[in-house]
Design a protein around this motif. Structure first.
Motif, PDB file in Angstrom:
ATOM      1  N   UNK A  17       0.578  -1.134  -0.125  1.00  0.00           N
ATOM      2  CA  UNK A  17      -0.062   0.023   0.050  1.00  0.00           C
ATOM      3  C   UNK A  17       0.768   1.375   0.004  1.00  0.00           C
ATOM      4  N   UNK A  18       2.156   1.272   0.073  1.00  0.00           N
ATOM      5  CA  UNK A  18       2.968   2.355   0.184  1.00  0.00           C
ATOM      6  C   UNK A  18       3.723   2.379  -1.415  1.00  0.00           C
ATOM      7  N   UNK A  19       3.788   3.364  -2.028  1.00  0.00           N
ATOM      8  CA  UNK A  19       4.496   3.651  -3.409  1.00  0.00           C
ATOM      9  C   UNK A  19       5.298   4.663  -3.158  1.00  0.00           C
ATOM     10  N   UNK A  20       6.740   4.645  -3.754  1.00  0.00           N
ATOM     11  CA  UNK A  20       7.552   5.458  -3.521  1.00  0.00           C
ATOM     12  C   UNK A  20       7.806   5.849  -5.146  1.00  0.00           C
ATOM     13  N   UNK A  21       7.712   7.209  -5.419  1.00  0.00           N
ATOM     14  CA  UNK A  21       8.284   7.695  -6.712  1.00  0.00           C
ATOM     15  C   UNK A  21       9.205   8.704  -6.608  1.00  0.00           C
ATOM     16  N   UNK A  57      18.847  19.763 -10.521  1.00  0.00           N
ATOM     17  CA  UNK A  57      19.888  19.737 -11.638  1.00  0.00           C
ATOM     18  C   UNK A  57      21.414  19.389 -11.122  1.00  0.00           C
ATOM     19  N   UNK A  58      21.384  19.242  -9.763  1.00  0.00           N
ATOM     20  CA  UNK A  58      22.671  18.611  -9.356  1.00  0.00           C
ATOM     21  C   UNK A  58      22.622  17.240  -8.976  1.00  0.00           C
ATOM     22  N   UNK A  59      23.559  17.087  -7.536  1.00  0.00           N
ATOM     23  CA  UNK A  59      23.531  15.863  -7.089  1.00  0.00           C
ATOM     24  C   UNK A  59      22.308  15.549  -5.980  1.00  0.00           C
ATOM     25  N   UNK A  60      21.552  16.316  -6.114  1.00  0.00           N
ATOM     26  CA  UNK A  60      20.257  15.738  -5.283  1.00  0.00           C
ATOM     27  C   UNK A  60      19.335  15.064  -5.777  1.00  0.00           C
ATOM     28  N   UNK A  61      18.583  14.172  -4.980  1.00  0.00           N
ATOM     29  CA  UNK A  61      17.437  13.559  -5.383  1.00  0.00           C
ATOM     30  C   UNK A  61      16.526  13.595  -4.457  1.00  0.00           C
ATOM     31  N   UNK A  62      15.237  13.534  -4.696  1.00  0.00           N
ATOM     32  CA  UNK A  62      14.008  13.605  -4.092  1.00  0.00           C
ATOM     33  C   UNK A  62      13.119  12.789  -4.213  1.00  0.00           C
ATOM     34  N   UNK A  63      12.327  11.933  -3.052  1.00  0.00           N
ATOM     35  CA  UNK A  63      11.326  10.899  -3.411  1.00  0.00           C
ATOM     36  C   UNK A  63      10.077  11.258  -2.392  1.00  0.00           C
ATOM     37  N   UNK A  64       9.041  11.006  -3.029  1.00  0.00           N
ATOM     38  CA  UNK A  64       7.653  11.108  -2.354  1.00  0.00           C
ATOM     39  C   UNK A  64       7.066   9.751  -2.073  1.00  0.00           C
ATOM     40  N   UNK A 108      16.396   7.085  -0.218  1.00  0.00           N
ATOM     41  CA  UNK A 108      17.409   8.207   0.025  1.00  0.00           C
ATOM     42  C   UNK A 108      18.480   7.531   0.526  1.00  0.00           C
ATOM     43  N   UNK A 109      18.450   6.548   1.337  1.00  0.00           N
ATOM     44  CA  UNK A 109      19.483   6.070   1.858  1.00  0.00           C
ATOM     45  C   UNK A 109      20.267   5.088   0.933  1.00  0.00           C
TER      46      UNK A 109
END
Length: 147
Positions: A17-21, A57-64, A108-109
C-alpha cells in the motif's frame, strides 16, 4: 544524533500500500515541499522557499511516498565526498506509522547502494533509523535564533 549506515542490502521491501516515486520535475518538487512543510512542520514557510527548481539539476534526489494515491512522505539524498547525506525526511501526521516515512528514507539511503549514508536524526526519528541499521555516532545540538 549524527547517524551513519554502512552499505548493506535492504532487509525487506516497502509495506503493502506504500508507493515511492522519485521527483523529476518542478510540479513534483512543489508537492514534495508541501509534504515537507506540513509534515516536519515548518509553519509560515512561503511556497518555493525550501525546495527550489534548481535543486534537481545537481547531485540531489528527492522521493515522495504515497498511500492510497496521496503524497504523504518525503526524503532527499545528496551525493558527495563518497557518502549519501539523507535530509528532509518528513511524513504527514495522518500517515505516520504506516511505513511511508521509512519507505522514502530507504530510497534516499540507498540512492548509491555502495556508499555509506549519514543523517542527523530527531529524537522521534532515531528509533526508525536504528531499525534501518543506522548507528548513532554522536549527539549534536542545534540552536536556532528567531528571526
Amino acid at each position: 544524533p549524527l547517524m551513519v549506515r554502512f552499505p548493506a542490502p535492504r532487509p525487506r521491501p516497502d509495506p503493502e500500500g506504500v508507493e515511492v516515486r522519485e521527483v523529476r520535475d518542478a510540479d513534483g518538487l512543489a508537492v514534495a515541499e508541501r509534504v515537507l512543510v506540513e509534515g516536519y512542520p515548518m509553519p509560515g514557510t512561503p511556497p518555493g522557499s525550501v525546495l527550489g527548481p534548481g535543486l534537481l539539476d545537481g547531485s540531489t534526489r528527492v522521493w515522495l511516498g504515497y498511500v492510497e494515491g496521496e503524497p504523504v512522505s518525503v526524503a532527499m539524498a545528496h551525493q558527495g565526498a563518497g557518502a549519501t547525506l539523507v535530509e528532509y525526511v518528513a511524513a504527514l501526521p495522518a500517515a505516520r506509522g504506516k511505513g511511508a516515512g521509512a519507505a522514502v528514507t530507504w530510497a534516499a539511503t540507498l540512492a548509491d547502494p555502495e556508499a555509506p549514508a549519514v543523517l542527523c536524526a530527531s529524537d522521534d526519528g532515531r528509533p526508525t533509523y536504528e531499525r534501518m541499521g543506522y548507528l548513532a555516532l554522536e549527539r549534536w545540538t542545534a540552536w536556532l535564533r528567531p528571526a
